[in-house]
Design a protein around this motif. Structure first.
Motif, PDB file in Angstrom:
ATOM      1  N   GLU A   1      -6.170  -0.907  -5.887  1.00  0.00           N
ATOM      2  CA  GLU A   1      -7.370  -1.002  -4.992  1.00  0.00           C
ATOM      3  C   GLU A   1      -8.744   0.335  -5.294  1.00  0.00           C
ATOM      4  OE1 GLU A   1      -8.537  -0.899   0.117  1.00  0.00           O
ATOM      5  OE2 GLU A   1      -6.960   0.280  -0.837  1.00  0.00           O
ATOM      6  N   MET A   2      -8.193   1.591  -6.238  1.00  0.00           N
ATOM      7  CA  MET A   2      -8.741   2.704  -6.327  1.00  0.00           C
ATOM      8  C   MET A   2      -9.047   1.343  -8.669  1.00  0.00           C
ATOM      9  SD  MET A   2      -8.420   5.994  -6.197  1.00  0.00           S
ATOM     10  CE  MET A   2      -9.128   6.415  -4.877  1.00  0.00           C
ATOM     11  N   LEU A   3      -9.842   1.111  -8.871  1.00  0.00           N
ATOM     12  CA  LEU A   3     -10.337   1.221  -9.887  1.00  0.00           C
ATOM     13  C   LEU A   3      -8.856   0.456 -10.690  1.00  0.00           C
ATOM     14  CD1 LEU A   3     -11.915   4.862 -10.108  1.00  0.00           C
ATOM     15  CD2 LEU A   3     -13.232   2.745 -10.645  1.00  0.00           C
ATOM     16  N   GLY A   4      -9.120  -0.757 -11.241  1.00  0.00           N
ATOM     17  CA  GLY A   4      -8.385  -1.623 -12.028  1.00  0.00           C
ATOM     18  C   GLY A   4      -6.942  -2.462 -11.723  1.00  0.00           C
ATOM     19  N   THR A   5      -6.895  -2.837 -13.061  1.00  0.00           N
ATOM     20  CA  THR A   5      -6.064  -4.159 -12.800  1.00  0.00           C
ATOM     21  C   THR A   5      -5.102  -4.632 -13.872  1.00  0.00           C
ATOM     22  OG1 THR A   5      -6.917  -5.277 -10.903  1.00  0.00           O
ATOM     23  CG2 THR A   5      -5.388  -7.067 -11.891  1.00  0.00           C
TER      24      THR A   5
ATOM     25  N   GLY B   1      -4.278   0.674  -1.597  1.00  0.00           N
ATOM     26  CA  GLY B   1      -3.884  -0.768  -1.701  1.00  0.00           C
ATOM     27  C   GLY B   1      -3.053  -0.973  -3.313  1.00  0.00           C
ATOM     28  N   ILE B   2      -2.332  -1.529  -2.965  1.00  0.00           N
ATOM     29  CA  ILE B   2      -2.098  -1.921  -4.536  1.00  0.00           C
ATOM     30  C   ILE B   2      -0.993  -3.635  -4.076  1.00  0.00           C
ATOM     31  CG2 ILE B   2       0.367  -2.992  -5.650  1.00  0.00           C
ATOM     32  CD1 ILE B   2       0.688   0.343  -6.545  1.00  0.00           C
ATOM     33  N   ARG B   3      -1.864  -5.054  -4.372  1.00  0.00           N
ATOM     34  CA  ARG B   3      -1.472  -6.310  -4.704  1.00  0.00           C
ATOM     35  C   ARG B   3      -0.510  -6.765  -6.006  1.00  0.00           C
ATOM     36  NH1 ARG B   3      -5.968  -8.049  -1.356  1.00  0.00           N
ATOM     37  NH2 ARG B   3      -5.081  -7.247   0.322  1.00  0.00           N
ATOM     38  N   ILE B   4       0.486  -7.446  -5.540  1.00  0.00           N
ATOM     39  CA  ILE B   4       1.437  -7.954  -6.803  1.00  0.00           C
ATOM     40  C   ILE B   4       0.999  -9.087  -7.070  1.00  0.00           C
ATOM     41  CG2 ILE B   4       3.258  -9.011  -7.602  1.00  0.00           C
ATOM     42  CD1 ILE B   4       4.372  -5.934  -6.362  1.00  0.00           C
TER      43      ILE B   4
ATOM     44  N   ASN C   1       9.574   4.633  -2.727  1.00  0.00           N
ATOM     45  CA  ASN C   1       9.574   3.458  -1.882  1.00  0.00           C
ATOM     46  C   ASN C   1       8.138   3.667  -1.956  1.00  0.00           C
ATOM     47  OD1 ASN C   1      12.968   2.951  -2.252  1.00  0.00           O
ATOM     48  ND2 ASN C   1      13.212   4.269   0.121  1.00  0.00           N
ATOM     49  N   TRP C   2       7.896   1.864  -1.506  1.00  0.00           N
ATOM     50  CA  TRP C   2       6.667   0.924  -1.650  1.00  0.00           C
ATOM     51  C   TRP C   2       7.258   0.053  -0.226  1.00  0.00           C
ATOM     52  CZ3 TRP C   2       4.233  -1.198  -6.244  1.00  0.00           C
ATOM     53  CH2 TRP C   2       3.909  -0.364  -7.030  1.00  0.00           C
ATOM     54  N   SER C   3       6.355  -0.080   1.259  1.00  0.00           N
ATOM     55  CA  SER C   3       6.662  -0.675   2.128  1.00  0.00           C
ATOM     56  C   SER C   3       5.640  -1.740   2.318  1.00  0.00           C
ATOM     57  CB  SER C   3       6.556   0.159   3.629  1.00  0.00           C
ATOM     58  OG  SER C   3       7.278   1.371   3.510  1.00  0.00           O
TER      59      SER C   3
ATOM     60  N   PRO D   1       1.255  -0.822  -0.242  1.00  0.00           N
ATOM     61  CA  PRO D   1      -0.078   0.260  -0.303  1.00  0.00           C
ATOM     62  C   PRO D   1       1.263   1.369  -0.155  1.00  0.00           C
ATOM     63  CG  PRO D   1       0.349  -0.702   2.060  1.00  0.00           C
ATOM     64  CD  PRO D   1       0.781  -1.859   1.484  1.00  0.00           C
ATOM     65  N   LEU D   2       0.063   1.844  -1.065  1.00  0.00           N
ATOM     66  CA  LEU D   2       1.285   3.333  -1.114  1.00  0.00           C
ATOM     67  C   LEU D   2       0.866   4.455  -0.098  1.00  0.00           C
ATOM     68  CD1 LEU D   2       0.903   4.104  -4.901  1.00  0.00           C
ATOM     69  CD2 LEU D   2       2.051   2.798  -3.461  1.00  0.00           C
ATOM     70  N   ASN D   3      -0.088   4.357   1.452  1.00  0.00           N
ATOM     71  CA  ASN D   3      -0.053   5.100   2.458  1.00  0.00           C
ATOM     72  C   ASN D   3       0.668   6.299   2.514  1.00  0.00           C
ATOM     73  OD1 ASN D   3      -3.361   4.491   2.030  1.00  0.00           O
ATOM     74  ND2 ASN D   3      -2.474   2.770   4.229  1.00  0.00           N
ATOM     75  N   ASP D   4       2.390   5.358   3.409  1.00  0.00           N
ATOM     76  CA  ASP D   4       2.885   5.900   3.689  1.00  0.00           C
ATOM     77  C   ASP D   4       3.622   6.829   3.226  1.00  0.00           C
ATOM     78  OD1 ASP D   4       4.617   3.850   2.027  1.00  0.00           O
ATOM     79  OD2 ASP D   4       5.496   3.024   3.645  1.00  0.00           O
ATOM     80  N   ILE D   5       3.474   6.839   1.776  1.00  0.00           N
ATOM     81  CA  ILE D   5       4.156   7.975   0.676  1.00  0.00           C
ATOM     82  C   ILE D   5       3.427   8.871   0.544  1.00  0.00           C
ATOM     83  CG2 ILE D   5       6.534   7.199  -0.107  1.00  0.00           C
ATOM     84  CD1 ILE D   5       4.456   6.029  -2.653  1.00  0.00           C
ATOM     85  N   ALA D   6       1.913   9.318   1.278  1.00  0.00           N
ATOM     86  CA  ALA D   6       0.695   9.939   0.346  1.00  0.00           C
ATOM     87  C   ALA D   6       1.367  11.565   0.387  1.00  0.00           C
ATOM     88  CB  ALA D   6      -0.596   9.145   0.926  1.00  0.00           C
ATOM     89  N   GLU D   7       2.064  11.120   1.640  1.00  0.00           N
ATOM     90  CA  GLU D   7       2.313  13.186   1.676  1.00  0.00           C
ATOM     91  C   GLU D   7       3.192  13.748   0.750  1.00  0.00           C
ATOM     92  OE1 GLU D   7       0.414  14.872   3.275  1.00  0.00           O
ATOM     93  OE2 GLU D   7      -0.582  13.799   3.204  1.00  0.00           O
ATOM     94  N   LEU D   8       4.004  12.505   0.220  1.00  0.00           N
ATOM     95  CA  LEU D   8       5.553  12.402  -0.438  1.00  0.00           C
ATOM     96  C   LEU D   8       4.965  13.762  -1.755  1.00  0.00           C
ATOM     97  CD1 LEU D   8       8.464  13.207  -0.392  1.00  0.00           C
ATOM     98  CD2 LEU D   8       7.901  10.488  -2.298  1.00  0.00           C
TER      99      LEU D   8
END
Length: 373
Positions: free
Chosen positions: A197-201, A182-185, A302-304, A54-61
């Protein structure tokens, strides 16, 4: 759908993965992505990138670097410490809302301190998106979206693809929003699948073979072809992207307003997913569109890993009454303007916003002037 996003408070002194933020002594330099980590392998022998990122921890970058940082890629430790106080104040506000049962926007948008980066842009040095070409500006002026100040609304074509719950576009969908990040690989022999998580695969062949789609065949996520390089990196080249959506999304921090960054049929996006540690992917995106932009540019973040992260339904289209409400309200407003005598002459449809019925346009001013002479 309200998505509670939990951002960990991370001041400079807090422990972060060793590979997550390598800060050089010279804050105006950006080190190369490390390539000394060897990830585990899937049963069929590919590097194993499977999991939730998930990209939450870079949402403020932000994408564009704020002016206060000048030519620095990195914040100072003092700047990070100052951010910590802001987050503590917000956390106290969240706790009060919880206790009082008055949850508002507090848990809708939560913030993080601790990112040492000043922007996602790593090329150019100034941390800014390049200028649009004259053709890029012309195309931008023709785009329509609910995010454009002063625009009128008559039909669904007056809204962008995100307003209509179709797509955030590509590569915009690979960068954070405020929720549903969310991003899931997933991986299978010969393919990598990226679920958003938002619109697409996205389903990406990784055999290193295959021809691009023929000219004239396109899609919102384009034609992506991947290959494994350097044992820990997936490189994906995407062409044949359908024009229409904004190249970068207005809801990602540091992106210009309006959601009107156009793309041409010549755009090429090159992504590199570098696994630099067991729980860190460095995502790098090079963007080239000589028709629209004066220069190419590169974004990096960076993604965590967070395999406990749960996807929530992005229930956008069902019950999406806003498109109808925008049209109904805007037509009513213009009818009222007409009844007050603010009739507007149509303007050149190629001129872009403000559109023909905006009573503040020069057409209205000129018409009123002529009537009073």
């Amino acid at each position: 759908m309200i998505r509670k996003t939990i951002f960990a408070l991370a001041a400079a002194s807090l422990a972060l993965p060793a590979t997550a933020q390598q800060v050089p002594d010279d804050l105006t330099t950006m080190p190369d992505v490390p390539d000394d980590y060897t990830p585990s392998r899937t049963p069929w022998g590919d590097p194993d990138f499977r999991g939730s990122w998930p990209l939450n921890d870079i949402a403020e970058l932000p994408v564009n670097r704020p002016a206060q940082y000048g030519d620095r890629f990195w914040k100072t430790e003092e700047e990070i410490a100052a951010e910590q106080g802001r987050v503590e104040q917000l956390e106290e506000a969240y706790e009060s809302e919880d206790e009082e049962g008055t949850i508002g926007l507090g848990h809708w948008i939560e913030y993080q301190a601790g990112s040492r980066r000043t922007s996602m842009i790593v090329s150019a040095q100034d941390g800014q998106l390049p200028d649009l070409t004259p053709e890029g500006k012309r195309r931008a002026a023709l785009m329509r979206a609910s995010w454009i100040t002063g625009q009128t609304f008559d039909w669904v074509t007056d809204f962008d693809s995100w307003d209509r719950c179709i797509t955030r576009g590509f590569p915009a969908s690979m960068f954070p929003f405020r929720y549903n990040n969310g991003i899931r690989i997933f991986q299978s022999p010969g393919n990598v699948t990226i679920m958003l998580e938002m619109l697409g695969t996205r389903i990406i062949p990784v055999s290193g073979e295959g021809e691009p789609w023929p000219e004239g065949v396109d899609g919102w996520f384009g034609n992506s072809r991947g290959r494994w390089i350097d044992d820990n990196t997936l490189e994906v080249v995407t062409t044949n992207i359908k024009p229409g959506a904004s190249a970068l999304n207005v809801a990602t921090r540091g992106v210009p307003s309006g959601n009107t960054l156009p793309m041409s049929e010549e755009v090429t996006v090159t992504e590199r997913f570098h696994m630099v540690g067991p729980d860190t992917i460095t995502y790098e995106m090079e963007y080239s569109d000589p028709i629209v932009w004066e220069d190419d540019f590169t974004l990096r973040a960076n993604w965590s890993r967070d395999d406990d992260y749960e996807f929530y339904e992005y229930a956008c289209h069902e019950g999406n009454v806003q498109v109808r409400n925008y049209i109904t309200a805007d037509r009513t407003k213009r009818q009222q303007e007409y009844e007050r005598g603010a009739m507007v002459e149509p303007i050149d449809p190629d001129a872009g916003p403000p559109p023909a019925m905006d009573p503040a346009s020069r057409g209205a001013q000129q018409r009123n002037s002529e009537e009073t002479e």
